[in-house]
Design an enzyme around this catalytic site. Structure first.
Site, short mmCIF file in Angstrom:
data_model
loop_
_atom_site.label_atom_id
_atom_site.label_comp_id
_atom_site.label_asym_id
_atom_site.label_seq_id
_atom_site.Cartn_x
_atom_site.Cartn_y
_atom_site.Cartn_z
N GLY A 187 -57.67 42.78 48.97
CA GLY A 187 -57.07 41.92 47.80
C GLY A 187 -57.67 40.74 47.74
O GLY A 187 -58.85 40.59 47.98
N SER A 188 -56.73 39.98 47.34
CA SER A 188 -57.42 38.56 46.86
C SER A 188 -57.41 37.67 47.69
O SER A 188 -56.94 37.59 49.02
CB SER A 188 -56.36 37.80 45.81
OG SER A 188 -55.04 37.64 46.22
N PRO A 189 -58.23 36.63 47.82
CA PRO A 189 -58.57 35.65 48.85
C PRO A 189 -57.45 34.87 49.13
O PRO A 189 -57.20 34.49 50.42
CB PRO A 189 -59.71 34.66 48.27
CG PRO A 189 -60.52 35.60 47.26
CD PRO A 189 -59.40 36.45 46.57
N VAL A 191 -54.33 35.95 49.07
CA VAL A 191 -53.34 36.62 49.83
C VAL A 191 -53.97 36.95 51.28
O VAL A 191 -53.31 37.07 52.21
CB VAL A 191 -53.01 37.92 49.38
CG1 VAL A 191 -52.07 38.96 50.03
CG2 VAL A 191 -52.08 37.75 47.99
N GLY A 192 -55.44 36.94 51.25
CA GLY A 192 -56.38 37.22 52.31
C GLY A 192 -55.70 36.19 53.64
O GLY A 192 -55.58 36.49 54.67
N GLU A 209 -61.21 42.43 52.88
CA GLU A 209 -62.12 42.95 51.71
C GLU A 209 -61.56 42.20 50.62
O GLU A 209 -60.60 42.49 50.13
CB GLU A 209 -61.97 44.39 51.74
CG GLU A 209 -62.44 45.01 52.84
CD GLU A 209 -64.17 45.13 52.86
OE1 GLU A 209 -64.70 44.89 51.75
OE2 GLU A 209 -64.66 45.31 53.86
N CYS A 243 -63.72 44.54 42.27
CA CYS A 243 -64.05 43.22 42.93
C CYS A 243 -65.48 42.99 42.96
O CYS A 243 -66.03 41.64 43.11
CB CYS A 243 -63.62 43.57 44.53
SG CYS A 243 -64.50 45.06 45.26
P1 NAD Z 1 -53.29 41.25 45.92
O1 NAD Z 1 -53.86 40.33 47.11
O2 NAD Z 1 -52.49 40.38 45.00
O3 NAD Z 1 -52.68 42.36 46.55
C1 NAD Z 1 -53.21 43.08 47.59
C2 NAD Z 1 -51.87 43.56 48.46
O4 NAD Z 1 -51.36 42.66 48.87
C3 NAD Z 1 -50.97 44.45 47.71
O5 NAD Z 1 -50.71 45.70 48.35
C4 NAD Z 1 -49.97 43.51 47.51
O6 NAD Z 1 -48.48 44.09 47.59
C5 NAD Z 1 -50.03 42.48 48.87
N1 NAD Z 1 -49.57 41.35 48.70
C6 NAD Z 1 -49.54 40.71 47.52
N2 NAD Z 1 -48.96 39.36 48.00
C7 NAD Z 1 -48.89 39.33 49.33
C8 NAD Z 1 -48.02 38.50 50.32
N3 NAD Z 1 -47.88 37.22 49.83
N4 NAD Z 1 -48.02 38.74 51.49
C9 NAD Z 1 -48.29 40.04 51.98
N5 NAD Z 1 -48.73 40.97 51.06
C10 NAD Z 1 -49.11 40.50 49.68
O7 NAD Z 1 -54.42 41.66 45.10
P2 NAD Z 1 -54.66 42.71 43.98
O8 NAD Z 1 -54.13 41.90 42.83
O9 NAD Z 1 -53.90 44.01 44.15
O10 NAD Z 1 -56.18 43.02 44.03
C11 NAD Z 1 -56.86 42.27 43.35
C12 NAD Z 1 -57.82 41.36 44.19
O11 NAD Z 1 -58.28 42.30 45.16
C13 NAD Z 1 -58.92 40.72 43.58
O12 NAD Z 1 -59.09 39.37 44.12
C14 NAD Z 1 -60.22 41.70 43.85
O13 NAD Z 1 -61.58 41.03 43.95
C15 NAD Z 1 -59.92 42.05 45.30
N6 NAD Z 1 -60.37 43.24 45.75
C16 NAD Z 1 -61.33 43.32 46.63
C17 NAD Z 1 -61.65 44.47 47.05
C18 NAD Z 1 -63.12 44.46 48.10
O14 NAD Z 1 -63.11 45.76 48.50
N7 NAD Z 1 -63.38 43.64 48.70
C19 NAD Z 1 -61.56 45.73 46.25
C20 NAD Z 1 -60.77 45.61 45.14
C21 NAD Z 1 -60.13 44.41 44.99
#
Ligand code: NAD
Length: 462
Positions: A187-189, A191-192, A209, A243
Protein backbone atom coordinates in the site's frame (compact mmCIF):
# COMPACT_ATOMS: atom_id res chain seq x y z
CA UNK A 1 -13.81 -12.30 16.37
CA UNK A 2 -10.30 -11.37 15.16
CA UNK A 3 -8.65 -12.74 18.29
CA UNK A 4 -10.56 -16.05 17.89
CA UNK A 5 -9.43 -16.33 14.28
CA UNK A 6 -5.85 -15.60 15.31
CA UNK A 7 -5.92 -18.17 18.12
CA UNK A 8 -7.44 -20.77 15.79
CA UNK A 9 -4.62 -20.21 13.29
CA UNK A 10 -1.99 -20.40 16.02
CA UNK A 11 -3.34 -23.77 17.09
CA UNK A 12 -3.70 -24.99 13.50
CA UNK A 13 -0.14 -23.94 12.75
CA UNK A 14 1.26 -25.91 15.69
CA UNK A 15 -0.84 -28.99 14.91
CA UNK A 16 -0.64 -29.16 11.12
CA UNK A 17 1.93 -26.83 9.61
CA UNK A 18 4.96 -26.41 11.81
CA UNK A 19 6.17 -29.85 10.82
CA UNK A 20 4.23 -30.13 7.56
CA UNK A 21 5.88 -31.60 4.48
CA UNK A 22 7.02 -29.68 1.42
CA UNK A 23 4.87 -31.96 -0.74
CA UNK A 24 1.84 -30.86 1.25
CA UNK A 25 2.62 -27.22 0.56
CA UNK A 26 3.05 -27.99 -3.13
CA UNK A 27 -0.34 -29.72 -3.17
CA UNK A 28 -1.93 -26.55 -1.77
CA UNK A 29 -0.23 -24.39 -4.39
CA UNK A 30 -1.56 -26.68 -7.12
CA UNK A 31 -5.05 -26.39 -5.64
CA UNK A 32 -4.83 -22.59 -5.85
CA UNK A 33 -3.71 -22.82 -9.48
CA UNK A 34 -6.53 -25.24 -10.37
CA UNK A 35 -9.08 -22.96 -8.72
CA UNK A 36 -7.78 -20.00 -10.70
CA UNK A 37 -7.95 -21.91 -13.98
CA UNK A 38 -11.52 -23.02 -13.28
CA UNK A 39 -12.62 -19.53 -12.19
CA UNK A 40 -10.65 -17.28 -14.53
CA UNK A 41 -13.79 -15.86 -16.16
CA UNK A 42 -15.19 -15.06 -12.75
CA UNK A 43 -12.01 -13.27 -11.70
CA UNK A 44 -12.22 -11.15 -14.88
CA UNK A 45 -15.95 -10.43 -14.42
CA UNK A 46 -15.62 -9.35 -10.80
CA UNK A 47 -12.70 -7.08 -11.52
CA UNK A 48 -14.57 -5.52 -14.44
CA UNK A 49 -17.36 -4.66 -11.99
CA UNK A 50 -14.81 -3.03 -9.69
CA UNK A 51 -13.06 -0.70 -12.13
CA UNK A 52 -13.83 -1.69 -15.72
CA UNK A 53 -10.53 -3.53 -15.98
CA UNK A 54 -10.60 -5.42 -19.28
CA UNK A 55 -10.28 -9.19 -19.51
CA UNK A 56 -6.91 -9.26 -21.29
CA UNK A 57 -5.36 -6.91 -18.76
CA UNK A 58 -6.70 -9.06 -15.93
CA UNK A 59 -5.25 -12.18 -17.56
CA UNK A 60 -1.88 -10.50 -18.09
CA UNK A 61 -1.47 -8.56 -14.86
CA UNK A 62 -3.55 -10.39 -12.25
CA UNK A 63 -3.73 -14.05 -13.27
CA UNK A 64 -0.55 -14.81 -15.23
CA UNK A 65 1.93 -13.39 -12.68
CA UNK A 66 0.30 -15.43 -9.89
CA UNK A 67 0.25 -18.60 -12.01
CA UNK A 68 3.93 -18.03 -12.89
CA UNK A 69 4.71 -17.51 -9.22
CA UNK A 70 2.97 -20.77 -8.32
CA UNK A 71 4.80 -22.73 -11.05
CA UNK A 72 8.13 -21.23 -9.99
CA UNK A 73 7.49 -22.14 -6.34
CA UNK A 74 6.44 -25.68 -7.24
CA UNK A 75 9.61 -26.15 -9.31
CA UNK A 76 12.01 -24.82 -6.66
CA UNK A 77 10.42 -25.26 -3.25
CA UNK A 78 12.29 -28.48 -2.41
CA UNK A 79 15.61 -26.83 -3.10
CA UNK A 80 14.79 -23.49 -1.38
CA UNK A 81 13.60 -25.21 1.78
CA UNK A 82 16.47 -27.69 2.04
CA UNK A 83 18.70 -27.04 5.06
CA UNK A 84 21.86 -25.27 3.89
CA UNK A 85 24.99 -26.84 5.37
CA UNK A 86 27.67 -24.25 6.12
CA UNK A 87 31.40 -24.79 6.54
CA UNK A 88 33.12 -24.26 9.91
CA UNK A 89 36.44 -22.65 10.80
CA UNK A 90 39.03 -24.27 13.08
CA UNK A 91 37.45 -22.63 16.14
CA UNK A 92 34.37 -24.79 15.48
CA UNK A 93 36.37 -27.98 14.89
CA UNK A 94 34.25 -31.05 15.56
CA UNK A 95 30.89 -29.26 15.20
CA UNK A 96 28.50 -29.11 12.24
CA UNK A 97 26.29 -26.17 11.30
CA UNK A 98 23.38 -25.50 9.00
CA UNK A 99 20.63 -22.99 8.29
CA UNK A 100 17.08 -24.31 8.31
CA UNK A 101 14.06 -22.47 6.96
CA UNK A 102 11.22 -22.66 9.41
CA UNK A 103 7.81 -21.08 8.83
CA UNK A 104 7.28 -17.87 10.80
CA UNK A 105 3.78 -18.91 11.96
CA UNK A 106 0.61 -16.84 11.83
CA UNK A 107 0.96 -14.14 9.19
CA UNK A 108 -1.17 -11.30 7.89
CA UNK A 109 -1.45 -9.95 4.34
CA UNK A 110 -2.95 -6.48 3.84
CA UNK A 111 -3.58 -5.61 0.20
CA UNK A 112 -4.34 -2.50 -1.88
CA UNK A 113 -6.97 -2.12 -4.59
CA UNK A 114 -4.90 -1.49 -7.70
CA UNK A 115 -4.08 -5.15 -8.49
CA UNK A 116 -6.64 -6.53 -6.08
CA UNK A 117 -6.27 -10.22 -6.94
CA UNK A 118 -2.54 -10.37 -7.67
CA UNK A 119 -1.52 -8.49 -4.52
CA UNK A 120 -3.63 -10.69 -2.22
CA UNK A 121 -2.96 -14.08 -3.74
CA UNK A 122 0.66 -13.40 -4.82
CA UNK A 123 1.97 -12.91 -1.26
CA UNK A 124 -0.22 -15.82 -0.13
CA UNK A 125 1.76 -18.10 -2.45
CA UNK A 126 4.95 -17.22 -0.55
CA UNK A 127 3.18 -17.56 2.82
CA UNK A 128 1.89 -21.05 1.95
CA UNK A 129 5.16 -22.12 0.30
CA UNK A 130 7.00 -21.22 3.49
CA UNK A 131 4.47 -23.17 5.61
CA UNK A 132 2.51 -20.40 7.35
CA UNK A 133 -1.11 -19.62 8.04
CA UNK A 134 -2.49 -16.31 6.76
CA UNK A 135 -5.17 -13.79 7.56
CA UNK A 136 -5.91 -11.68 4.50
CA UNK A 137 -7.35 -8.14 4.49
CA UNK A 138 -8.21 -7.18 0.90
CA UNK A 139 -8.90 -3.58 -0.06
CA UNK A 140 -12.38 -2.18 0.55
CA UNK A 141 -12.10 -0.18 -2.71
CA UNK A 142 -12.51 -3.28 -4.90
CA UNK A 143 -15.35 -5.08 -3.11
CA UNK A 144 -16.31 -7.50 -5.88
CA UNK A 145 -12.80 -8.91 -6.07
CA UNK A 146 -12.59 -8.94 -2.26
CA UNK A 147 -15.81 -11.02 -2.09
CA UNK A 148 -14.43 -13.41 -4.65
CA UNK A 149 -11.16 -13.83 -2.73
CA UNK A 150 -13.10 -14.58 0.43
CA UNK A 151 -15.15 -17.25 -1.38
CA UNK A 152 -11.99 -18.65 -2.98
CA UNK A 153 -10.26 -19.06 0.38
CA UNK A 154 -13.34 -20.61 1.97
CA UNK A 155 -13.40 -23.19 -0.83
CA UNK A 156 -9.68 -23.94 -0.64
CA UNK A 157 -8.63 -23.73 3.00
CA UNK A 158 -9.92 -24.32 6.50
CA UNK A 159 -10.21 -21.08 8.53
CA UNK A 160 -7.38 -22.23 10.73
CA UNK A 161 -5.07 -21.97 7.72
CA UNK A 162 -6.34 -19.04 5.64
CA UNK A 163 -9.04 -16.57 6.62
CA UNK A 164 -10.24 -13.40 4.89
CA UNK A 165 -11.53 -10.36 6.77
CA UNK A 166 -13.14 -7.73 4.59
CA UNK A 167 -13.64 -4.09 5.46
CA UNK A 168 -11.91 -0.74 5.61
CA UNK A 169 -8.92 0.47 7.59
CA UNK A 170 -10.72 -0.10 10.92
CA UNK A 171 -10.54 -3.85 10.25
CA UNK A 172 -6.76 -3.65 9.67
CA UNK A 173 -6.39 -1.58 12.80
CA UNK A 174 -8.16 -4.22 14.91
CA UNK A 175 -6.11 -6.99 13.32
CA UNK A 176 -2.90 -5.04 13.90
CA UNK A 177 -3.43 -5.33 17.65
CA UNK A 178 -2.66 -9.07 17.41
CA UNK A 179 0.85 -10.52 17.78
CA UNK A 180 1.32 -11.78 14.24
CA UNK A 181 4.59 -13.51 13.39
CA UNK A 182 4.85 -11.57 10.13
CA UNK A 183 2.91 -8.84 8.33
CA UNK A 184 3.12 -8.44 4.56
CA UNK A 185 1.65 -5.05 3.66
CA UNK A 186 1.20 -3.58 0.19
CA UNK A 187 0.00 0.00 0.00
CA UNK A 188 0.98 3.62 0.41
CA UNK A 189 4.05 4.84 2.35
CA UNK A 190 1.74 6.83 4.67
CA UNK A 191 -0.15 3.71 5.76
CA UNK A 192 3.10 1.70 5.71
CA UNK A 193 4.31 3.85 8.62
CA UNK A 194 1.13 3.07 10.58
CA UNK A 195 1.62 -0.65 9.95
CA UNK A 196 5.24 -0.55 11.06
CA UNK A 197 4.39 1.32 14.26
CA UNK A 198 1.68 -1.22 15.13
CA UNK A 199 4.02 -4.12 14.31
CA UNK A 200 6.69 -2.64 16.59
CA UNK A 201 4.37 -3.15 19.55
CA UNK A 202 4.76 -6.94 19.14
CA UNK A 203 8.17 -6.85 17.43
CA UNK A 204 6.45 -8.42 14.43
CA UNK A 205 8.60 -8.57 11.31
CA UNK A 206 7.23 -6.68 8.32
CA UNK A 207 7.45 -6.64 4.58
CA UNK A 208 6.31 -3.25 3.32
CA UNK A 209 5.64 -3.05 -0.40
CA UNK A 210 5.06 0.67 -0.86
CA UNK A 211 4.93 3.21 -3.67
CA UNK A 212 6.50 6.46 -4.60
CA UNK A 213 7.55 8.72 -7.41
CA UNK A 214 9.25 6.70 -10.13
CA UNK A 215 11.46 8.60 -12.59
CA UNK A 216 12.13 7.72 -16.22
CA UNK A 217 15.10 9.19 -18.07
CA UNK A 218 15.27 9.36 -21.87
CA UNK A 219 18.77 10.40 -22.86
CA UNK A 220 20.17 11.77 -26.13
CA UNK A 221 21.11 8.26 -27.37
CA UNK A 222 17.70 6.61 -26.86
CA UNK A 223 15.67 5.04 -29.66
CA UNK A 224 12.67 7.34 -29.35
CA UNK A 225 10.05 5.26 -31.16
CA UNK A 226 10.90 2.20 -29.10
CA UNK A 227 10.93 4.26 -25.90
CA UNK A 228 7.56 5.87 -26.68
CA UNK A 229 5.89 2.51 -27.32
CA UNK A 230 7.14 1.07 -24.05
CA UNK A 231 6.38 4.24 -22.08
CA UNK A 232 2.77 4.39 -23.29
CA UNK A 233 2.25 0.73 -22.44
CA UNK A 234 3.89 0.94 -19.01
CA UNK A 235 2.25 4.22 -18.05
CA UNK A 236 -1.35 3.63 -19.12
CA UNK A 237 -1.57 -0.04 -18.15
CA UNK A 238 -4.21 -0.26 -15.41
CA UNK A 239 -4.86 3.45 -16.08
CA UNK A 240 -1.55 4.39 -14.46
CA UNK A 241 -2.69 2.89 -11.15
CA UNK A 242 0.47 0.86 -10.73
CA UNK A 243 3.08 1.17 -7.99
CA UNK A 244 5.90 0.92 -10.55
CA UNK A 245 4.24 3.27 -13.02
CA UNK A 246 6.18 6.25 -14.36
CA UNK A 247 5.67 9.35 -12.25
CA UNK A 248 7.73 11.74 -14.38
CA UNK A 249 9.88 11.68 -17.51
CA UNK A 250 13.15 13.55 -17.86
CA UNK A 251 14.02 13.76 -21.56
CA UNK A 252 17.19 15.23 -23.06
CA UNK A 253 16.25 18.56 -24.64
CA UNK A 254 17.52 17.45 -28.08
CA UNK A 255 14.96 14.57 -28.10
CA UNK A 256 12.01 16.25 -26.39
CA UNK A 257 10.03 17.22 -29.49
CA UNK A 258 10.47 13.85 -31.16
CA UNK A 259 9.46 12.05 -27.95
CA UNK A 260 6.29 14.17 -27.62
CA UNK A 261 5.29 13.35 -31.22
CA UNK A 262 6.00 9.65 -30.82
CA UNK A 263 4.14 9.41 -27.50
CA UNK A 264 1.00 10.79 -29.14
CA UNK A 265 1.42 8.45 -32.14
CA UNK A 266 1.90 5.41 -29.93
CA UNK A 267 -0.98 6.38 -27.68
CA UNK A 268 -3.28 6.41 -30.72
CA UNK A 269 -2.04 2.95 -31.65
CA UNK A 270 -2.20 1.32 -28.20
CA UNK A 271 -5.17 3.18 -26.71
CA UNK A 272 -7.16 4.91 -29.49
CA UNK A 273 -9.99 7.24 -28.32
CA UNK A 274 -12.73 5.29 -26.56
CA UNK A 275 -10.58 2.15 -26.27
CA UNK A 276 -12.30 -0.62 -24.33
CA UNK A 277 -8.88 -1.93 -23.30
CA UNK A 278 -8.34 1.11 -21.13
CA UNK A 279 -9.11 0.69 -17.42
CA UNK A 280 -10.98 3.35 -15.42
CA UNK A 281 -10.05 5.16 -12.21
CA UNK A 282 -11.09 3.08 -9.22
CA UNK A 283 -13.56 5.43 -7.50
CA UNK A 284 -14.90 8.98 -7.16
CA UNK A 285 -12.31 9.98 -4.53
CA UNK A 286 -9.37 9.09 -6.74
CA UNK A 287 -11.18 10.60 -9.74
CA UNK A 288 -11.46 13.90 -7.87
CA UNK A 289 -7.85 13.77 -6.69
CA UNK A 290 -6.64 13.27 -10.27
CA UNK A 291 -8.97 15.78 -11.95
CA UNK A 292 -7.96 18.36 -9.32
CA UNK A 293 -4.36 17.73 -10.34
CA UNK A 294 -5.28 18.24 -14.00
CA UNK A 295 -7.14 21.49 -13.15
CA UNK A 296 -4.19 22.71 -11.12
CA UNK A 297 -1.83 21.97 -14.03
CA UNK A 298 -4.12 23.93 -16.36
CA UNK A 299 -4.11 26.85 -13.89
CA UNK A 300 -0.31 26.73 -13.82
CA UNK A 301 -0.39 27.13 -17.61
CA UNK A 302 1.33 23.82 -18.38
CA UNK A 303 1.09 22.50 -21.95
CA UNK A 304 -1.20 19.51 -22.47
CA UNK A 305 0.15 17.45 -25.36
CA UNK A 306 -2.92 15.25 -25.17
CA UNK A 307 -5.77 14.34 -22.80
CA UNK A 308 -7.14 16.27 -19.85
CA UNK A 309 -10.77 15.21 -20.49
CA UNK A 310 -12.69 13.08 -18.01
CA UNK A 311 -16.14 11.67 -17.28
CA UNK A 312 -17.27 11.59 -13.63
CA UNK A 313 -20.11 9.17 -14.43
CA UNK A 314 -17.71 6.42 -15.46
CA UNK A 315 -14.57 7.59 -13.58
CA UNK A 316 -12.75 7.58 -16.91
CA UNK A 317 -9.86 10.01 -17.33
CA UNK A 318 -8.29 10.11 -20.78
CA UNK A 319 -4.54 9.44 -20.98
CA UNK A 320 -3.02 12.84 -20.26
CA UNK A 321 0.49 13.93 -21.21
CA UNK A 322 1.77 17.28 -19.96
CA UNK A 323 4.98 19.04 -21.01
CA UNK A 324 6.99 22.01 -19.71
CA UNK A 325 6.58 20.63 -16.21
CA UNK A 326 9.07 21.81 -13.58
CA UNK A 327 9.99 20.48 -10.17
CA UNK A 328 7.75 23.21 -8.72
CA UNK A 329 4.64 22.04 -10.62
CA UNK A 330 1.87 20.48 -8.49
CA UNK A 331 1.92 17.38 -10.69
CA UNK A 332 5.54 16.75 -9.71
CA UNK A 333 4.94 16.86 -5.95
CA UNK A 334 3.19 13.54 -5.29
CA UNK A 335 2.76 9.96 -6.44
CA UNK A 336 0.29 10.41 -9.32
CA UNK A 337 -1.15 6.90 -9.37
CA UNK A 338 -3.31 7.65 -12.39
CA UNK A 339 -3.17 8.39 -16.14
CA UNK A 340 -1.20 11.66 -16.03
CA UNK A 341 2.31 11.74 -17.49
CA UNK A 342 4.44 14.84 -16.80
CA UNK A 343 7.49 15.59 -18.96
CA UNK A 344 10.50 17.65 -17.91
CA UNK A 345 13.56 18.34 -20.04
CA UNK A 346 17.27 18.45 -19.23
CA UNK A 347 20.62 19.22 -20.77
CA UNK A 348 22.91 18.00 -18.00
CA UNK A 349 22.42 14.47 -16.62
CA UNK A 350 24.00 15.50 -13.30
CA UNK A 351 21.03 17.80 -12.65
CA UNK A 352 18.60 14.92 -13.27
CA UNK A 353 20.49 12.73 -10.83
CA UNK A 354 20.33 15.52 -8.27
CA UNK A 355 16.54 15.78 -8.64
CA UNK A 356 16.09 12.00 -8.41
CA UNK A 357 18.13 11.98 -5.21
CA UNK A 358 16.14 14.89 -3.77
CA UNK A 359 12.94 12.83 -4.01
CA UNK A 360 12.49 9.78 -1.73
CA UNK A 361 13.99 6.56 -3.11
CA UNK A 362 11.69 5.23 -5.84
CA UNK A 363 10.29 1.73 -6.22
CA UNK A 364 11.40 1.74 -9.85
CA UNK A 365 13.70 3.91 -11.93
CA UNK A 366 13.74 3.58 -15.71
CA UNK A 367 16.46 4.52 -18.17
CA UNK A 368 16.05 4.69 -21.93
CA UNK A 369 19.52 4.94 -23.37
CA UNK A 370 21.95 3.21 -25.70
CA UNK A 371 24.89 4.64 -23.78
CA UNK A 372 26.33 2.19 -21.29
CA UNK A 373 28.17 5.11 -19.69
CA UNK A 374 24.91 6.96 -19.00
CA UNK A 375 23.14 3.80 -17.82
CA UNK A 376 25.92 3.09 -15.33
CA UNK A 377 26.20 6.70 -14.24
CA UNK A 378 22.53 6.79 -13.29
CA UNK A 379 22.61 3.42 -11.54
CA UNK A 380 25.82 4.20 -9.64
CA UNK A 381 24.64 7.59 -8.40
CA UNK A 382 21.04 6.81 -7.39
CA UNK A 383 19.15 4.19 -5.38
CA UNK A 384 15.87 2.44 -6.25
CA UNK A 385 13.97 -0.78 -5.57
CA UNK A 386 14.50 -1.80 -9.19
CA UNK A 387 15.82 -0.38 -12.45
CA UNK A 388 14.56 -1.09 -15.93
CA UNK A 389 16.90 -0.29 -18.80
CA UNK A 390 15.06 0.25 -22.07
CA UNK A 391 11.80 -1.11 -20.71
CA UNK A 392 9.26 -0.36 -18.01
CA UNK A 393 7.20 -2.40 -15.56
CA UNK A 394 8.01 -5.92 -16.79
CA UNK A 395 10.58 -6.62 -14.08
CA UNK A 396 7.60 -7.25 -11.77
CA UNK A 397 6.87 -10.45 -13.69
CA UNK A 398 10.42 -11.85 -13.53
CA UNK A 399 10.25 -14.65 -10.99
CA UNK A 400 14.02 -14.72 -10.38
CA UNK A 401 14.22 -11.01 -9.44
CA UNK A 402 13.46 -9.64 -5.97
CA UNK A 403 10.54 -7.22 -5.96
CA UNK A 404 10.39 -4.40 -3.44
CA UNK A 405 11.55 -0.94 -2.56
CA UNK A 406 14.17 0.76 -0.49
CA UNK A 407 13.31 2.90 2.58
CA UNK A 408 10.39 5.11 1.53
CA UNK A 409 9.39 2.75 -1.29
CA UNK A 410 9.50 -0.33 0.92
CA UNK A 411 11.23 -2.76 3.23
CA UNK A 412 11.86 -6.40 2.35
CA UNK A 413 11.44 -8.24 -0.93
CA UNK A 414 8.73 -10.33 -2.54
CA UNK A 415 8.52 -12.98 -5.29
CA UNK A 416 10.08 -16.39 -5.76
CA UNK A 417 12.86 -17.38 -3.38
CA UNK A 418 12.92 -13.83 -1.92
CA UNK A 419 9.24 -14.13 -0.96
CA UNK A 420 9.84 -17.60 0.49
CA UNK A 421 12.66 -16.23 2.66
CA UNK A 422 10.55 -13.26 3.75
CA UNK A 423 7.97 -15.64 5.22
CA UNK A 424 10.61 -17.97 6.73
CA UNK A 425 12.79 -17.71 9.79
CA UNK A 426 16.35 -18.57 8.87
CA UNK A 427 17.23 -20.58 11.91
CA UNK A 428 20.87 -21.32 12.66
CA UNK A 429 21.55 -24.81 14.00
CA UNK A 430 24.99 -25.72 15.39
CA UNK A 431 25.58 -29.30 16.52
CA UNK A 432 28.59 -29.75 18.80
CA UNK A 433 30.41 -32.97 19.64
CA UNK A 434 30.20 -34.30 23.18
CA UNK A 435 33.40 -34.17 25.24
CA UNK A 436 36.49 -32.20 24.31
CA UNK A 437 35.78 -29.20 22.08
CA UNK A 438 37.86 -26.25 20.86
CA UNK A 439 36.00 -23.64 23.01
CA UNK A 440 36.66 -25.68 26.17
CA UNK A 441 40.38 -25.09 25.67
CA UNK A 442 39.89 -21.39 26.34
CA UNK A 443 37.31 -21.38 29.12
CA UNK A 444 38.44 -19.22 32.09
CA UNK A 445 40.52 -18.90 34.15
CA UNK A 446 42.72 -17.32 31.53
CA UNK A 447 46.14 -18.67 32.36
CA UNK A 448 49.28 -17.61 30.52
CA UNK A 449 48.93 -20.52 28.03
CA UNK A 450 45.26 -19.73 27.36
CA UNK A 451 46.12 -16.08 26.81
CA UNK A 452 48.53 -17.18 24.10
CA UNK A 453 45.91 -19.47 22.52
CA UNK A 454 43.30 -16.66 22.51
CA UNK A 455 45.81 -14.32 20.86
CA UNK A 456 46.62 -16.99 18.29
CA UNK A 457 42.93 -17.70 17.60
CA UNK A 458 42.14 -13.99 17.29
CA UNK A 459 44.80 -13.22 14.72
CA UNK A 460 45.77 -16.47 13.05
CA UNK A 461 42.67 -18.66 12.80
CA UNK A 462 39.39 -17.98 10.99
P1 NAD B 1 -3.53 2.25 1.10
O1 NAD B 1 -2.23 2.31 1.83
O2 NAD B 1 -4.49 3.36 1.26
O3 NAD B 1 -4.33 0.91 1.53
C1 NAD B 1 -3.76 -0.36 1.50
C2 NAD B 1 -4.47 -1.25 2.51
O4 NAD B 1 -4.27 -0.72 3.82
C3 NAD B 1 -5.96 -1.39 2.31
O5 NAD B 1 -6.34 -2.73 2.56
C4 NAD B 1 -6.54 -0.46 3.37
O6 NAD B 1 -7.80 -0.87 3.86
C5 NAD B 1 -5.50 -0.54 4.47
N1 NAD B 1 -5.44 0.71 5.25
C6 NAD B 1 -5.70 1.97 4.81
N2 NAD B 1 -5.52 2.86 5.81
C7 NAD B 1 -5.15 2.15 6.90
C8 NAD B 1 -4.83 2.49 8.24
N3 NAD B 1 -4.87 3.76 8.64
N4 NAD B 1 -4.48 1.50 9.10
C9 NAD B 1 -4.42 0.23 8.69
N5 NAD B 1 -4.73 -0.17 7.43
C10 NAD B 1 -5.08 0.78 6.55
O7 NAD B 1 -3.15 2.02 -0.41
P2 NAD B 1 -4.09 1.90 -1.69
O8 NAD B 1 -4.71 3.22 -1.97
O9 NAD B 1 -4.98 0.71 -1.56
O10 NAD B 1 -2.99 1.54 -2.82
C11 NAD B 1 -2.21 2.52 -3.42
C12 NAD B 1 -0.81 2.57 -2.85
O11 NAD B 1 -0.24 1.29 -2.81
C13 NAD B 1 0.13 3.40 -3.73
O12 NAD B 1 0.95 4.20 -2.92
C14 NAD B 1 0.93 2.35 -4.47
O13 NAD B 1 2.17 2.79 -4.95
C15 NAD B 1 1.05 1.28 -3.43
N6 NAD B 1 1.30 -0.04 -4.04
C16 NAD B 1 2.50 -0.64 -3.85
C17 NAD B 1 2.75 -1.87 -4.47
C18 NAD B 1 4.05 -2.59 -4.30
O14 NAD B 1 4.11 -3.78 -4.63
N7 NAD B 1 5.11 -1.96 -3.81
C19 NAD B 1 1.77 -2.46 -5.25
C20 NAD B 1 0.56 -1.81 -5.40
C21 NAD B 1 0.32 -0.60 -4.79
Amino acid sequence: MYKEAFDLQKKYFAQHLQNGSINDRIKKLKKIKDWMKKNQELICDEMYKDFSKGKEEVMLTEIKPVVDEIKHNIAHLHSWSKPKQVSSSLAFFGSRSKVIYEPKGVTMIIAPWNYPFNLCVGPLISAIAAGNTAIIKPSENTPHTANLIERMMEELFPEGEVKVFQGDYTVSQELLKLPFNHIFFTGSPQVGKIIMKAAAEHLTSVTLELGGRNPLVVDETANIKDAAQKIIWGKFLNCGQTCISINYIYVHESKAKKLEEELVKQLNVLYPKGSEDYTHVVNANHFKRLTDLIDESKKEGLDFITGGESNPETNRIEPTIIKNVTTDSAVFQEEIFGPILPILTYTNLDNVIEVINDVEKPLALYIFSRSRKNQEKIINHTSAGATGINDTTIHFAHTELPFGGSNHSGIGKAHGEYGFQEFSNQRAVLKQRVGLTSPKMIYPPYTGFKKKVIKFLTWNVG
